[in-house]
Design an enzyme around this catalytic site. Structure first.
Site, mmCIF file in Angstrom:
data_model
loop_
_atom_site.group_PDB
_atom_site.id
_atom_site.type_symbol
_atom_site.label_atom_id
_atom_site.label_comp_id
_atom_site.label_asym_id
_atom_site.label_seq_id
_atom_site.Cartn_x
_atom_site.Cartn_y
_atom_site.Cartn_z
ATOM 1 N N LYS A 50 0.840 -1.210 0.000
ATOM 2 C CA LYS A 50 0.000 0.000 0.000
ATOM 3 C C LYS A 50 0.871 1.253 0.000
ATOM 4 C CE LYS A 50 -3.896 -2.405 1.757
ATOM 5 N NZ LYS A 50 -4.389 -3.195 2.863
ATOM 6 N N GLN A 94 -5.582 -2.365 9.124
ATOM 7 C CA GLN A 94 -5.344 -3.680 8.517
ATOM 8 C C GLN A 94 -5.965 -4.784 9.372
ATOM 9 O OE1 GLN A 94 -3.526 -3.950 5.433
ATOM 10 N NE2 GLN A 94 -4.458 -5.974 5.558
ATOM 11 N N ASP A 117 -11.842 1.760 2.843
ATOM 12 C CA ASP A 117 -12.038 0.320 2.653
ATOM 13 C C ASP A 117 -13.517 0.002 2.413
ATOM 14 O OD1 ASP A 117 -9.942 -1.444 2.534
ATOM 15 O OD2 ASP A 117 -9.630 -1.531 4.708
#
Ligand code: NAP
Length: 282
Positions: A50, A94, A117
């Site tokens: 990322k 995460q 997300d």
């Protein structure tokens, strides 16, 4: 191989290039904060990629690598601080989190306007009613692939294997909104093999190497393999038995090089969307 290979890697590179061009026109660089708790090696790899994607897209990025012993309060305090930061447009925590931290509570704490997300219930609700601000990254990436290859789900029978909140459910919703007739299968579906074999578009997101065999594929079907498994030899593979499926399908995604890179590109696209919204740019 009869099927056309859907090249997710090439399309993802194209999307990131266009994100970079659009980001360059903004008064301020888009900013993404990635929070990693604990030392899950797979998560570490994702976080590193990322960071690279952010560099490629000309974004500002920050990484927080917190120890596994991080308390609920410490994590929620960090999210609250990031929520208030003007230079941070997207916050990504995460998953999975170490035991003892409640994922649901943590995802709820993220400002929905920074939820790149698309996991916050507000954004999931917007997606459900067909007015999403952000695209869920993996299913959104699949839709971009279908579009790029001229595959319109409208009127087609779309069968999705797997009903997780991250992949299967939002995938089914996006296909439904694109006017597909959607069947969503899971571990309690007794006739999954027959249903799969009736699909014009088959999306597999289960996480079992070798699950999807040729008899589950209709001649000429589009086969999208979302899964990322390791086979006996430790090699990355999907759910689909690729060679035999490719002999029957019209289009097929490889693993690796299919949906994976698209997920990453969609995260960048969502971060750009968030930055545009925060900076009042349409
Ligand atoms: P998950 O949360 O474990 O969900 C798996 C789903 O598969 C569940 O709905 C489960 O049903 C269903 N299932 C399990 N065994 C089954 C069987 N034998 N027949 C039919 N359905 C079955 O997994 P996930 O997070 O959705 O991920 C799925 C796969 O996609 C994994 O390989 C993951 O690594 C991969 N993935 C890839 C990307 C990418 O960017 N390419 C992104 C995310 C995930 P129940 O609900 O009944 O338990």
């Amino acid at each position: 191989m009869a099927a056309v290979l859907i090249d997710g890697k090439a399309l993802a590179a194209q999307i990131k290039q266009s994100v970079r061009a659009d980001a360059g026109t903004l008064p301020r660089k888009p900013g993404l904060a990635v929070v990693l708790v604990g030392d899950n090696p797979a998560s570490r790899v994702y976080v590193t990629s990322k960071r690279k994607d952010c560099e490629e897209c000309g974004f500002y990025s920050e990484e927080y690598a917190l120890p596994a012993e991080t308390t609920r309060k410490q994590l929620l305090d960090l999210i609250a601080e990031l929520n208030g930061r003007e230079d941070i447009d997207g916050i990504l925590v995460q998953l999975p989190l170490p035991k003892g931290l409640d994922e649901r509570e943590v995802l709820l704490a993220i400002d929905p306007a920074k939820d790149v997300d698309c996991f916050h219930p507000y954004n999931v609700g917007q997606l459900t009613i067909g007015t999403p601000v952000f695209q869920p990254c993996t299913p959104g990436g699949v839709m971009e692939m279908l579009k790029e290859y001229g595959i319109d789900p409208a009127g087609k029978r779309c069968v999705v294997l797997g009903r997780s909140n991250i992949v299967g459910k939002p995938m089914a919703l996006l296909l439904l909104h694109a006017n597909g007739t959607v069947v969503l299968c899971h571990s309690k579906t007794p006739d999954m093999r027959e249903l799969a074999a009736s699909a014009d578009i088959l999306v597999s997101a289960v996480g079992r190497a070798g699950l999807v065999t040729a008899d589950m594929i209709k001649e000429g079907a589009v086969v999208i393999d979302v899964a990322m498994n390791r086979n006996g030899a430790g090699k990355l593979c999907g759910d689909v038995c690729f060679e035999e499926a490719a002999a029957k399908a019209s289009y097929i995604t490889p693993v690796p090089g299919g949906v994976g890179p698209m997920t990453r590109a969609m995260l960048m696209k969502n971060t750009l969307t968030a930055a545009m919204l925060h900076q009042g740019v349409k």
